[in-house]
Structures are given as C-alpha cells and as structure tokens.
Enzyme design. Structure first.
Site, PDB file in Angstrom:
ATOM      1  N   GLY A 170       0.846  -1.193   0.000  1.00 52.60           N
ATOM      2  CA  GLY A 170       0.000   0.000   0.000  1.00 52.60           C
ATOM      3  C   GLY A 170       0.881   1.242   0.000  1.00 52.60           C
ATOM      4  O   GLY A 170       1.840   1.322   0.765  1.00 52.60           O
ATOM      5  N   ARG A 209       1.069  -5.235  -4.858  1.00 53.95           N
ATOM      6  CA  ARG A 209       1.236  -6.349  -3.923  1.00 53.95           C
ATOM      7  C   ARG A 209       1.386  -7.580  -4.807  1.00 53.95           C
ATOM      8  O   ARG A 209       0.595  -7.765  -5.728  1.00 53.95           O
ATOM      9  CB  ARG A 209      -0.005  -6.502  -3.037  1.00 53.95           C
ATOM     10  N   ASP A 249       4.983  -4.114   6.208  1.00 51.21           N
ATOM     11  CA  ASP A 249       5.260  -5.453   6.730  1.00 51.21           C
ATOM     12  C   ASP A 249       5.462  -6.507   5.634  1.00 51.21           C
ATOM     13  O   ASP A 249       6.470  -7.226   5.619  1.00 51.21           O
ATOM     14  CB  ASP A 249       4.076  -5.824   7.645  1.00 51.21           C
ATOM     15  N   THR A 289       4.427   2.824   5.183  1.00 45.34           N
ATOM     16  CA  THR A 289       3.027   2.437   5.410  1.00 45.34           C
ATOM     17  C   THR A 289       2.386   3.482   6.301  1.00 45.34           C
ATOM     18  O   THR A 289       3.032   3.971   7.242  1.00 45.34           O
ATOM     19  CB  THR A 289       2.896   1.048   6.072  1.00 45.34           C
ATOM     20  N   ASP A 328       0.156   2.871   8.381  1.00 44.35           N
ATOM     21  CA  ASP A 328      -0.393   2.218   9.584  1.00 44.35           C
ATOM     22  C   ASP A 328       0.431   2.396  10.862  1.00 44.35           C
ATOM     23  O   ASP A 328      -0.063   2.153  11.949  1.00 44.35           O
ATOM     24  CB  ASP A 328      -0.549   0.708   9.331  1.00 44.35           C
ATOM     25  N   ASP A 337       2.750   0.440  11.859  1.00 43.73           N
ATOM     26  CA  ASP A 337       2.731  -0.878  12.510  1.00 43.73           C
ATOM     27  C   ASP A 337       4.044  -1.647  12.349  1.00 43.73           C
ATOM     28  O   ASP A 337       4.062  -2.873  12.434  1.00 43.73           O
ATOM     29  CB  ASP A 337       1.562  -1.722  11.957  1.00 43.73           C
ATOM     30  N   ARG A 349      -5.405  -2.356  10.123  1.00 43.41           N
ATOM     31  CA  ARG A 349      -5.974  -3.698  10.234  1.00 43.41           C
ATOM     32  C   ARG A 349      -5.613  -4.364  11.544  1.00 43.41           C
ATOM     33  O   ARG A 349      -6.416  -5.058  12.143  1.00 43.41           O
ATOM     34  CB  ARG A 349      -5.494  -4.574   9.069  1.00 43.41           C
TER      35      ARG A 349
HETATM   36  O1  F6P Z   1      -1.303  -1.449   4.980  1.00 46.62           O
HETATM   37  C1  F6P Z   1      -1.711  -0.216   4.570  1.00 46.62           C
HETATM   38  C2  F6P Z   1      -3.196  -0.171   4.311  1.00 46.62           C
HETATM   39  O2  F6P Z   1      -3.496   1.152   3.933  1.00 46.62           O
HETATM   40  C3  F6P Z   1      -4.093  -0.655   5.442  1.00 46.62           C
HETATM   41  O3  F6P Z   1      -4.317   0.288   6.445  1.00 46.62           O
HETATM   42  C4  F6P Z   1      -5.351  -1.043   4.719  1.00 46.62           C
HETATM   43  O4  F6P Z   1      -6.067  -1.997   5.432  1.00 46.62           O
HETATM   44  C5  F6P Z   1      -4.826  -1.589   3.433  1.00 46.62           C
HETATM   45  O5  F6P Z   1      -3.552  -1.013   3.221  1.00 46.62           O
HETATM   46  C6  F6P Z   1      -5.701  -1.340   2.246  1.00 46.62           C
HETATM   47  O6  F6P Z   1      -5.151  -1.990   1.157  1.00 46.62           O
HETATM   48  P1  F6P Z   1      -5.576  -1.769  -0.358  1.00 46.62           P
HETATM   49  O7  F6P Z   1      -5.075  -0.433  -0.794  1.00 46.62           O
HETATM   50  O8  F6P Z   1      -4.920  -2.877  -1.090  1.00 46.62           O
HETATM   51  O9  F6P Z   1      -7.071  -1.796  -0.405  1.00 46.62           O
END
Ligand code: F6P
Length: 318
Positions: A11, A72, A103, A125, A127, A129, A171
């Site tokens: 992300g 991803r 991560d 990220t 997050d 995290d 998450r």
């Molecule tokens: O890990 C970063 C993040 O933004 C999370 O907070 C979220 O749950 C996820 O990515 C969303 O992913 P995507 O952009 O693939 O929908």
C-alpha cells in the site's frame, strides 16, 4: 561504482516520493548509478527498470503516492518468483536494493537478504505498525488528513445533534485511530489492541449529550470493527442519531507533511551511507529523533505494541 535500485511496494503512503528522491539524489552525490524499479516486486520479476538521474526525481518531494508505482505480489512470495527477481538484479549488475514498504514488503526484503542480495528497508506504510521505529512513512500525513476530516464531520454533526462514527485504516494496529483521536478530542476510540464495550460507550455518549454536548465522535480502527455496525449498535443502545463514515483511501493521499518529508529525506540519506559502509540486510527507522537501523530478523522478532501511555492519556482527556 555501485549500482543501487529502489522500489516502492505494498500500500502506498505519503512521503514515498520524498524517500525515493533522497535515496536517488544522495546516491548520485556519492557517484553511484541509480535505478528505479516500477511497481515493486512485480517490476523486479518483470525486469521493469529505469535509470534515474537528478532531474527524474525533481518535482516529486511534495506529491503523495509514488511515481515508481506500487503493487502487492503473490508471485514474489514463491521461490520461483524470487529466482526471477534475483536473476534480473544480477543481470543488471545491481549491488544493492532499497525496498520502501510495510510489513509484507519487509518479508520480501528479508527473503532476498537470506538469498544473498544486499537489501535495505524503509518503513513505508500509513499504519505505523512496524516495530523498532517510532514512525512510519505517511503516518503523520494521515493523522493530519483524518484530523481535518473530523473537523468537517464535527460541523455537520453539531447542527443535527448526531454521533459520527468514523472508520479509519489500521488492520492490526490502532495507532491512526488513537493518535488522530487524541488530536481531535474524540469521545471514544476503538482499536484492535483493546476490547470495547458498546454499552459503556453508549452510556458515555448519552451522558455527554445530557451535559449539553451537541455532537459526539467515535473513532474505529478497521481492525476493531466496522463503522456501520458500530453506528447501528450505538443507536440501538442509546437511541442517539448516528452516522457512519468510512474514510478509506482518502487517508492514503495528499501532500506529505513537513515531518514526513524531513523524516524520509533523513532516512534516504542514511541508507546510502549504510550502502557505502557495506552494512546490509537492515531496515531503517526513527527512534527518539535518531535515524536508526535493525536487521530484518530483529524487526520480525520484535512485537509491535500500541503505546499504552498514549492510550491512558486519551482516557484521561476524554
Ligand atoms: O497497509 C496499509 C493499508 O493502507 C491498510 O491500512 C489497509 O487496510 C490496506 O492497506 C488497504 O489496502 P488496499 O489499498 O490494497 O485496499
């Protein structure tokens, strides 16, 4: 002359561009050849490389997103996928690889390290995290985006005497909810690291309105619950008028804050120093305002925990 590649993975987050710029410009200043990999590990497997000069990274410092783009990749988790990437790196004569991501991206970077590639991580990220760093790239910008959104919601919630239930990203980590919650003076924060009780929250909100409050704000981290469900439960228990809002990907955009630009510039500069010193297999971060680094193994062996002191501060200020 060293040849260094940089990619962004997973992300995206605000400040990734600033990090790329710092890595590239510092590398060029040291006389390195700098390469960008498009769309993260996917581009690494597909040989999607571009040469980056000083001019190629101009005008990106203040832009959200990542001009190298991100992805991803399931294929990269397999040995066959990693083999493709390693062959491409070797064919291109690339000595070192800087991976900017969260991560999942660090897992990929760790796998490459174990297979003999000089790999480096920068914590990209929103997050917050990643263990062993106080901040991740984009987290501060996201806090500001969420704080602004809450101000807007507060206006309309006050006019109608409503409860706004806002779902933010995270998450498995409640940092966005907790820290934006403190910054915005919200009434309740639901995070995955702590249990919550709908009756207690509903009673607290009801007594707030009885005291003369005109609105209430409840923050929910996505890993703790869904805004729609929490809003429905609060309405059921309190009879208050509730409205759910999912902030979603709005949180991942926008111009990075000065903090994120500075933080990423410092880490981008430092990673090139580490490459020069032949220190490899590490990810960078910031601890107590110092740019620090740890091996991927150390990071994965450490636990990411919510700051309990901040949680206490929130509870005392509510
Ligand atoms: O890990 C970063 C993040 O933004 C999370 O907070 C979220 O749950 C996820 O990515 C969303 O992913 P995507 O952009 O693939 O929908």
């Amino acid at each position: 002359m060293k040849k260094v590649a940089v990619l962004t993975s997973g992300g995206d987050s605000q400040g990734m561009n600033s990090a790329i710029r710092a890595v590239v410009r510092t590398g060029i200043a040291k006389g390195f050849e700098m390469i960008g990999v498009k769309r993260g590990f996917k581009g690494l497997m597909e040989n999607d490389f571009i040469t980056l000069g000083t001019q190629d990274v101009s005008d990106i410092l203040y832009r959200g997103g990542t001009f190298l783009q991100s992805a991803r990749s399931e294929e990269f988790k397999t040995e066959a996928g990693q083999n493709k990437a390693i062959n491409n790196l070797k064919e291109q004569g690339i000595d070192s690889l800087v991976v900017i991501g969260g991560d999942g991206s660090y897992r990929g970077a760790q796998a490459l390290t174990k297979r003999g590639i000089n790999t480096y991580g920068l914590p990209g990220t929103i997050d917050n995290d990643i263990p062993l760093t106080d901040y991740t790239i984009g987290f501060d910008t996201t806090l500001n985006v969420v704080t602004d959104a809450i101000s807007n919601l507060r206006d309309t919630m006050s006019s109608h005497e409503r409860v706004s239930v806002i779902e933010v990203m995270g998450r498995s980590c409640g940092d966005i909810a907790l820290q934006a919650g403190i910054s915005s003076g919200v009434d309740a924060v639901l995070i995955p690291e702590h249990d919550w009780n709908i009756e207690e929250i509903s009673n607290q909100l009801t007594s707030g309105f009885q005291r003369g409050k005109t609105h209430s704000i409840v923050m929910v981290a996505e890993g703790a619950g869904k805004a729609e469900e929490v809003a429905r439960l609060i309405k059921e228990h309190s009879k208050l008028d509730t409205r759910p809002t999912v902030l979603g990907h709005i949180q991942r955009g926008g111009t990075p804050t000065a903090f994120d630009r500075l933080f990423t510039s410092r880490m981008g500069h430092k990673v090139i120093q580490l490459i020069e010193e032949d220190i490899t297999g590490v990810a960078l971060g910031m601890e107590k305002n110092e740019i620090t680094y740890h091996t991927f193994d150390e990071i994965f062996n450490a636990e990411n925990v919510v700051d309990e002191q901040l949680y206490q501060i929130f509870q005392d200020l509510v």
